[in-house]
Design an enzyme around this catalytic site. Structure first.
Site, PDB file in Angstrom:
ATOM      1  N   ASP A 310      16.065  66.017   5.128  1.00 53.99           N
ATOM      2  CA  ASP A 310      15.579  66.020   6.502  1.00 53.99           C
ATOM      3  C   ASP A 310      15.480  64.571   6.972  1.00 53.99           C
ATOM      4  O   ASP A 310      15.387  63.653   6.152  1.00 53.99           O
ATOM      5  CB  ASP A 310      14.209  66.701   6.537  1.00 53.99           C
ATOM      6  CG  ASP A 310      13.551  66.603   7.904  1.00 53.99           C
ATOM      7  OD1 ASP A 310      14.268  66.762   8.904  1.00 53.99           O
ATOM      8  OD2 ASP A 310      12.340  66.367   7.963  1.00 53.99           O
ATOM      9  N   ASP A 670       9.705  67.218   4.279  1.00 53.91           N
ATOM     10  CA  ASP A 670       8.257  66.994   4.340  1.00 53.91           C
ATOM     11  C   ASP A 670       7.533  67.960   5.255  1.00 53.91           C
ATOM     12  O   ASP A 670       6.309  67.938   5.318  1.00 53.91           O
ATOM     13  CB  ASP A 670       7.969  65.571   4.841  1.00 53.91           C
ATOM     14  CG  ASP A 670       8.254  65.435   6.331  1.00 53.91           C
ATOM     15  OD1 ASP A 670       9.331  65.890   6.773  1.00 53.91           O
ATOM     16  OD2 ASP A 670       7.407  64.883   7.053  1.00 53.91           O
ATOM     17  N   ASP A 674      11.431  72.426   6.822  1.00 52.15           N
ATOM     18  CA  ASP A 674      12.222  72.096   5.632  1.00 52.15           C
ATOM     19  C   ASP A 674      12.003  73.085   4.496  1.00 52.15           C
ATOM     20  O   ASP A 674      12.708  73.016   3.484  1.00 52.15           O
ATOM     21  CB  ASP A 674      11.855  70.684   5.117  1.00 52.15           C
ATOM     22  CG  ASP A 674      11.924  69.636   6.203  1.00 52.15           C
ATOM     23  OD1 ASP A 674      12.813  69.756   7.057  1.00 52.15           O
ATOM     24  OD2 ASP A 674      11.086  68.730   6.213  1.00 52.15           O
TER      25      ASP A 674
END
Length: 907
Positions: A310, A670, A674
């Site tokens: 990400d 995080d 995700d």
């Protein structure tokens, strides 16, 4: 400095979805039907109806085994491995006449290996059990009747229990919030354990129960909660509460999830609705984020071929800074972004940062988190002199009031800080404050700011009545508030607006052009717009909006969006903001190291194409001269997918890469968006910081399967066969026609076999010693200790009674040790067998070095810290690096070489 006491705030009208006592006007027949059958009898978990439902306990177990399942399940896990199946097969053969060795010599090593592995599994599972004990035995206050609360363990909670959770404690189960320490039932919640987000979220109880602020208030409390069945969706919750013969709709705003933490609130009361494994997003493998719960993970890490990461919060800090803006078609802000610096380096045109730094040195300013803006034209009240000062005023006034942030005032210092739902929102409020529009108070119905009056030149206080908040969602991509100013005007202020009126597009062309420039610089942009409403229009909207909010039907969200869309139109453009999300420290270097290791890297982001490309250059993912292939899909279904903000997009990309390559994938993220990616990847990593690798070339041996390719395996097998043949013929030739002892006896099979096996032990361990690059005490113990263990075995086994040791009885003490020919033969055979292997190793290391051999040469020559020498050695890699800083250096060297070649050979 000591922190002062925080003022109490009142927010019963802060959110437009706060529910009143009105009855439903819409169909809520889903409640009680399939998928919506959960019923909780608040304060009556022991009643007959609750007993019939038989919901699970709040005990949570993350262990892999139980006492009953450990042996069968663990044995099944062990024999899923091909190596163990092979040795089991050879062990079975040892019981037949075909085997040249005894059964115990084949079975015992297999038992030792499997036993050690099972012991390791048992220890790891025991540690998981200990962690479960710690969690399940945490304490929480539970209502015991008569308005008294007593401590009990989490594992004892049942659906319907009323609990009291105090500040900085975790919620023990999924709760429906009833009241809090604030008069209007508001609380702050940290959900970092669930979605990785560090910013606080606001939750609010129903008005009907928010007055229950004392323990005694629950003595006769009774309510029935009917809601959706357990599911993993963190952001949805549909239900109703029947209280005092009235029904009230429940939304995610009243749901407090297990393992989220109560912050900045003294206490809350809540009803348990989901327990144990029924709680939302419970997942065994991710129970402890960023914590390796099994040592088997190491076996996967060395085989990672592709990393999917990400961007926001992983590559970047997710800490926004207000750096530029466009107001009335004029660009403001002189700062440079990391992307702009990277672009300048690519083009070979350095930025004029020296002049900037000199100016900053002459006019130093204190650093403010979230604010990195510098433009004297609108700072320090100078905006009043701008050609469109009225637009500038409304622009920053919008930033000061269009949000859901909460001010916290330190009563000792008077300093104001903000709790916001996102880093972007916090940056906007801080920017407005630093530029003279300070948001300082929010009450039940009002929002108050201090701003500069352009007529009097004095700072004045202004209060706005807060009527409605239209929260941001991924479909509308807008957030709006409806206010009434002191003159009675109704204003709609919107961030992210794209539905402009025909007469509201005066600055549209210039604003779009500047937004493209901001996007090219890697900034996140947001359009600001407004319009004035009349009372009849607002009244009609509010009725429709509240009806949608009170709905519990399947199309509730669509009704809310439809109501919001009906009012967010015909807007007048003010300008656009531009905030920067800086890269994490060391990101370009880390990506470069991973690229040198031969690992493929995917960065998944929802940014615009231009922004994504420029950030790719800034973080060394892309390089100048790299061939770019841009694929765009503008079919209607793709557009609908983008509009819907599909949260599974990252997971689908991960699944595509995983299936298409067939290689090991690693996902890094995080946040909540995700989670699907982390679960889909072979290895999921929750961000907590990572260090770069000193010699990333070494990893290419694993990624490229150099050490375990079939050619390599066949080579080792050929080496083993050659060694076995040499040992056999050397030993038989040396001992065949020779007297073995003083009495003239020749060798028997026991002596010949023991001599051969002595040579095998020495050759195998010496070849291991020749293959080791760096010796530690562990290597010394296992290599030389393994050889010593063979002689100890001969002594011990030979001392056993002949009925068990048979022909090996006293074979070493009486047969081998006294005979010089045994020692001479062993020395000769070991040296002769090692010479070919040693010769091959020397030739390969000198003329065909592998990556670890290159590192050895660097260290041997004393050039390990010389970047130029390392670069020369690194260019001998089998796979050329195509990503990162090193790739750009390679490209420049290659281009320079071609130019020199062209200059030499040109006429």
């Amino acid at each position: 400095m000591a922190r002062g006491r925080r003022r109490k705030l009142h927010f019963s009208q802060l959110y437009s979805f706060a529910c009143g006592r009105s009855k439903f006007d819409v169909d809520h027949s889903q409640i009680g039907g399939p998928g919506f059958s959960r019923v909780a009898y608040a304060n009556e978990p022991d009643c007959f109806e609750a007993g019939i439902l038989n919901y699970g306990s709040n005990y949570v177990s993350t262990t892999k085994y139980t006492l009953a399942t450990f042996f069968p399940k663990s044995l099944f896990e062990q024999f899923r491995r091909v190596a163990n199946i092979y040795f089991l097969f050879t062990g079975c053969l040892s019981f037949t006449p075909l085997a040249p060795y005894s059964a115990i010599s084949a079975i015992l090593p297999l038992i030792v290996v499997i036993g050690a592995t099972m012991a390791k599994e048992a220890i790891e599972d025991w540690r998981r059990y200990q962690q479960d004990l710690e969690v399940n035995n945490r304490k929480v206050k539970i209502h015991r009747g008569d308005g008294t609360f007593e401590f009990t363990e989490w594992k004892n909670l049942r659906v319907g229990d009323i609990v009291k959770v105090e500040k900085d404690n975790f919620f023990p189960a999924d709760l429906v919030m009833l009241a809090s320490g604030y008069d209007d039932g508001l609380c702050y919640v940290e959900t970092m354990n669930l979605d990785g987000e560090t910013n606080l979220k606001l939750k609010q109880a129903l008005d009907a129960t928010s007055g229950l602020q004392a323990d005694s208030g629950f003595q006769n409390f009774k309510a029935i909660i009917k809601c959706e069945d357990p599911n993993a969706s963190l952001y949805t919750f549909v239900g109703t509460m029947e209280y005092e013969e009235q029904q009230y709709p429940l939304s995610p705003q009243q749901l407090l999830l297990r393992d989220s933490k109560l912050r900045n609130t003294d206490y809350i009361y809540g009803v348990v609705v989901f327990t144990g494994h029924d709680t939302k997003m419970y997942h065994e493998e991710s129970d402890k984020p960023a914590h390796a719960r099994t040592s088997n993970l190491n076996e996967e890490l060395g085989q990672v071929d592709t990393i999917l990461s990400d961007k926001t919060g992983t590559l970047t800090c997710n800490s926004m800074e207000f750096i530029k803006c466009s107001i009335a078609g004029t660009a403001y802000g002189h700062g440079f972004t990391e992307v702009e610096r990277a672009m300048a380096r690519r083009k070979g045109s350095p930025l004029m940062e020296n002049e900037q730094s000199e100016e900053n040195y002459e006019h130093p300013k204190l650093a403010v988190k979230g604010f990195n803006f510098d433009d004297e034209r609108i700072m320090n009240g100078n905006w009043v002199n701008e050609p469109h000062s009225d637009v500038v005023q409304l622009f920053f006034r919008l930033l000061a009031v269009c949000h859901t942030a909460i001010p916290e005032v330190d009563e000792e210092t008077g300093k104001i800080s903000y709790e916001a739902e996102s880093p972007d929102e916090a940056a906007f409020v801080i920017a407005a404050r630093e530029l003279g529009f300070e948001f300082y108070q929010r009450t039940q119905t009002n929002i108050c700011i201090r701003e500069l009056d352009p007529v009097s030149g004095m700072h004045v206080e202004k209060s706005y009545k807060l009527l409605s908040v239209l929260e941001f969602n991924s479909t509308r991509k807008r957030m709006s508030v409806i206010l009434q100013d002191e003159e009675g005007k109704l204003l709609l202020l919107s961030k992210g607006a794209d539905r402009l009126a025909q007469d509201g597009r005066e600055f549209e062309d210039k604003t779009k052009e500047q937004m493209h420039e901001y996007a090219d610089a890697g900034l996140r942009t947001l359009v600001l717009a407004y319009r004035q409403l009349d009372e009849e229009e607002y009244k009609s909207f509010n009725e429709k909006f509240m009806a949608a909010k009170n709905s519990v039907s399947a199309d509730r969200d669509e009704k809310i969006e439809e109501a919001a869309d009906s009012i967010e139109r015909d807007l007048i453009l003010l300008g656009a903001t531009a905030v920067e999300d800086k890269l994490q420290n060391g990101v370009p270097e880390c990506i470069d190291k991973l690229a040198q290791a031969g690992i493929k890297i995917w960065v998944l982001t929802g940014d615009k194409m231009e922004t994504a490309i420029n950030i790719g250059y800034a973080c060394s993912l892309l390089r100048q001269g790299m061939k770019q292939i841009i694929i765009t899909l503008d079919r209607p279904e793709i557009i609908r997918l983008e509009k819907g903000g599909n949260k599974d997009a990252f997971a689908k990309v991960t699944r595509l890469v995983k299936a298409g390559t067939g290689k090991v994938t690693l996902g890094i993220g995080d946040g909540a968006n995700d989670v699907g990616m982390l679960q889909e990847a072979d290895i999921g990593v929750g961000i907590s910081g990572a260090e770069g690798m000193q010699f990333p070339m070494l990893y290419q041996e694993g990624v490229q399967n150099v050490l375990f390719s079939w050619l390599r395996i066949l080579g080792w097998m050929f080496n083993g066969v050659c060694n076995g043949v040499m040992i056999f013929f050397f030993c038989t030739t040396a001992l065949q026609h020779q007297a073995f002892r003083k009495g003239g006896e020749v060798v028997d099979f026991a002596v010949l076999g023991a001599t051969m096996y002595t040579c095998v032990v020495w050759v195998v361990n010496c070849q291991m010693a020749l293959s080791v690059s760096y010796f530690t005490l562990i290597q010394h113990i296992f290599i030389w200790g393994g050889i010593a263990l063979w002689y100890l075995f001969l002594l011990a086994y030979g001392a056993i009674t002949p009925t068990l040791s048979t022909s090996a009885f006293m074979v070493f003490v009486e047969g081998l040790a006294p005979a010089p020919s045994y020692w001479i033969t062993a020395l000769f055979v070991v040296v002769a067998t090692l010479i070919p292997f040693f010769t091959y190793s020397v030739i390969r290391m000198r003329f065909f070095p592998m990556y670890h051999n290159m590192i050895q040469w660097l260290r041997f020559d004393g050039h390990a810290d010389d970047p130029e020498y390392c670069q020369v050695v690194r260019q001998r890699s089998v796979r050329p690096t195509t990503v990162g800083v090193s790739a750009r250096i390679d490209a420049k060297v290659s281009q320079l070489g071609r130019r020199v070649h062209h200059a030499v050979h040109s006429p």
